[in-house]
Motif scaffolding. Sequence first.
Motif, PDB file in Angstrom:
ATOM      1  N   ASP A   1       7.488  -2.055   0.103  1.00 53.90           N
ATOM      2  CA  ASP A   1       8.057  -0.823  -0.445  1.00 53.90           C
ATOM      3  C   ASP A   1       9.202  -0.407   0.467  1.00 53.90           C
ATOM      4  O   ASP A   1       9.083  -0.484   1.689  1.00 53.90           O
ATOM      5  CB  ASP A   1       6.988   0.277  -0.515  1.00 53.90           C
ATOM      6  CG  ASP A   1       7.436   1.465  -1.337  1.00 53.90           C
ATOM      7  OD1 ASP A   1       8.278   1.281  -2.238  1.00 53.90           O
ATOM      8  OD2 ASP A   1       6.965   2.593  -1.087  1.00 53.90           O
TER       9      ASP A   1
ATOM     10  N   GLU B   1      12.448   2.571   0.579  1.00 54.30           N
ATOM     11  CA  GLU B   1      13.366   3.627   0.115  1.00 54.30           C
ATOM     12  C   GLU B   1      13.766   4.414   1.353  1.00 54.30           C
ATOM     13  O   GLU B   1      12.954   5.143   1.917  1.00 54.30           O
ATOM     14  CB  GLU B   1      12.710   4.525  -0.921  1.00 54.30           C
ATOM     15  CG  GLU B   1      13.652   5.555  -1.522  1.00 54.30           C
ATOM     16  CD  GLU B   1      13.005   6.431  -2.572  1.00 54.30           C
ATOM     17  OE1 GLU B   1      13.694   7.337  -3.082  1.00 54.30           O
ATOM     18  OE2 GLU B   1      11.807   6.230  -2.874  1.00 54.30           O
TER      19      GLU B   1
ATOM     20  N   ILE C   1      12.034   7.276   3.538  1.00 53.41           N
ATOM     21  CA  ILE C   1      11.354   8.050   2.497  1.00 53.41           C
ATOM     22  C   ILE C   1      10.031   7.382   2.136  1.00 53.41           C
ATOM     23  O   ILE C   1       8.979   8.006   2.128  1.00 53.41           O
ATOM     24  CB  ILE C   1      12.268   8.183   1.265  1.00 53.41           C
ATOM     25  CG1 ILE C   1      13.572   8.885   1.662  1.00 53.41           C
ATOM     26  CG2 ILE C   1      11.557   8.959   0.154  1.00 53.41           C
ATOM     27  CD1 ILE C   1      14.630   8.861   0.584  1.00 53.41           C
ATOM     28  N   ASP C   2      10.097   6.104   1.810  1.00 54.33           N
ATOM     29  CA  ASP C   2       8.903   5.308   1.542  1.00 54.33           C
ATOM     30  C   ASP C   2       9.153   3.908   2.060  1.00 54.33           C
ATOM     31  O   ASP C   2      10.205   3.310   1.772  1.00 54.33           O
ATOM     32  CB  ASP C   2       8.574   5.244   0.040  1.00 54.33           C
ATOM     33  CG  ASP C   2       7.863   6.489  -0.452  1.00 54.33           C
ATOM     34  OD1 ASP C   2       6.717   6.716  -0.019  1.00 54.33           O
ATOM     35  OD2 ASP C   2       8.457   7.223  -1.264  1.00 54.33           O
TER      36      ASP C   2
ATOM     37  N   PHE D   1       5.206   7.238   4.066  1.00 51.60           N
ATOM     38  CA  PHE D   1       4.869   7.711   2.719  1.00 51.60           C
ATOM     39  C   PHE D   1       5.447   9.097   2.481  1.00 51.60           C
ATOM     40  O   PHE D   1       5.174  10.042   3.222  1.00 51.60           O
ATOM     41  CB  PHE D   1       3.342   7.747   2.531  1.00 51.60           C
ATOM     42  CG  PHE D   1       2.904   8.182   1.161  1.00 51.60           C
ATOM     43  CD1 PHE D   1       3.093   7.358   0.058  1.00 51.60           C
ATOM     44  CD2 PHE D   1       2.319   9.423   0.975  1.00 51.60           C
ATOM     45  CE1 PHE D   1       2.698   7.762  -1.199  1.00 51.60           C
ATOM     46  CE2 PHE D   1       1.921   9.841  -0.283  1.00 51.60           C
ATOM     47  CZ  PHE D   1       2.106   9.006  -1.372  1.00 51.60           C
ATOM     48  N   ASP D   2       6.274   9.215   1.451  1.00 51.13           N
ATOM     49  CA  ASP D   2       6.775  10.496   0.965  1.00 51.13           C
ATOM     50  C   ASP D   2       7.480  11.311   2.051  1.00 51.13           C
ATOM     51  O   ASP D   2       7.400  12.541   2.070  1.00 51.13           O
ATOM     52  CB  ASP D   2       5.625  11.300   0.354  1.00 51.13           C
ATOM     53  CG  ASP D   2       6.125  12.418  -0.555  1.00 51.13           C
ATOM     54  OD1 ASP D   2       7.247  12.289  -1.080  1.00 51.13           O
ATOM     55  OD2 ASP D   2       5.411  13.416  -0.733  1.00 51.13           O
ATOM     56  N   SER D   3       8.121  10.643   2.968  1.00 55.22           N
ATOM     57  CA  SER D   3       8.931  11.275   4.025  1.00 55.22           C
ATOM     58  C   SER D   3       8.128  12.131   4.996  1.00 55.22           C
ATOM     59  O   SER D   3       8.697  12.726   5.904  1.00 55.22           O
ATOM     60  CB  SER D   3      10.048  12.147   3.417  1.00 55.22           C
ATOM     61  OG  SER D   3      10.912  11.385   2.607  1.00 55.22           O
ATOM     62  N   THR D   4       6.820  12.230   4.803  1.00 54.73           N
ATOM     63  CA  THR D   4       6.039  13.173   5.608  1.00 54.73           C
ATOM     64  C   THR D   4       4.935  12.509   6.429  1.00 54.73           C
ATOM     65  O   THR D   4       4.456  13.093   7.393  1.00 54.73           O
ATOM     66  CB  THR D   4       5.389  14.240   4.715  1.00 54.73           C
ATOM     67  OG1 THR D   4       4.550  13.590   3.737  1.00 54.73           O
ATOM     68  CG2 THR D   4       6.447  15.056   3.979  1.00 54.73           C
ATOM     69  N   THR D   5       4.528  11.320   6.045  1.00 55.49           N
ATOM     70  CA  THR D   5       3.375  10.689   6.695  1.00 55.49           C
ATOM     71  C   THR D   5       3.731   9.279   7.124  1.00 55.49           C
ATOM     72  O   THR D   5       4.355   8.529   6.376  1.00 55.49           O
ATOM     73  CB  THR D   5       2.172  10.631   5.728  1.00 55.49           C
ATOM     74  OG1 THR D   5       1.851  11.952   5.299  1.00 55.49           O
ATOM     75  CG2 THR D   5       0.959  10.014   6.421  1.00 55.49           C
TER      76      THR D   5
END
Length: 259
Positions: free
Chosen positions: A12, A14, A58-59, A84-88
Amino acid sequence: MMIPPLRWLVTDLEMVTLPDSDLNVLEWEQKLRDSSGDGLWITDDDMQRFARDNHQMIDGEFFGSPIDSTTTDASQAVIRIDFFDSTTVTVTLDRSVIGTSWEFELFLGPGVPASSIGSRDEEIADEQRRAQEERDGQQIRALVRACLQDARIDEAPPLLTQLDAVVGVTPSGPRAWALTLERDEAPRVDLPDGPLPETPSYRTDALAVGGELLIWVHDGRMQMVELAWFTDEMPTELPSVDQLVFPAERDAGDGERTP
């Protein structure tokens, strides 16, 4: 982290690069989409460039395997880095190969043991499986409670006390669940080993009798719940409480409960 040179599998991607970077992220993302198999293999130099030119991941999911590994998947991975999702961000690694500094744990938090270096999809599937098992366990408890509340046996009250002491309901076979009781809170009952003498059946949307519910007792305590089925194919859903058919209802013969 002290990471030796690795070959990397990207599953993955991004990201946003630094303003002065000449890394063509869109081209790499297209390469990933066009890749066959489990993802896109890149060199250690490519991975170093991603890390150096990254402004915001971002991912992204990256598996690092030894340079001399020959697998086409992540089965020999010694590290997994998942954004994952810019936060984790999650890092799973083999400490015998990759070392970490105190700054690393300060940034990501203390490590926890992991049985394997799995993928994000595997983690999601495991979470979904655990959630389904929890829902099934609650449903099994509800079915057992309804059976015991209806049972015309002297041992029903202490069996209900045992049910309140159940601390685990875990799958143990096809349509079977083992019951784990807190022993100090579970008085024994004077019943022979085997299923309870009163066996309710259950109906389905298609059949008046789709199977029966067996509550197995061993050494005076409930040990297992089994949902036997009478159909050619094993059912995929658990019956609801209102689909149970108790012995008195079967004896009435017309679907009405006898007094």
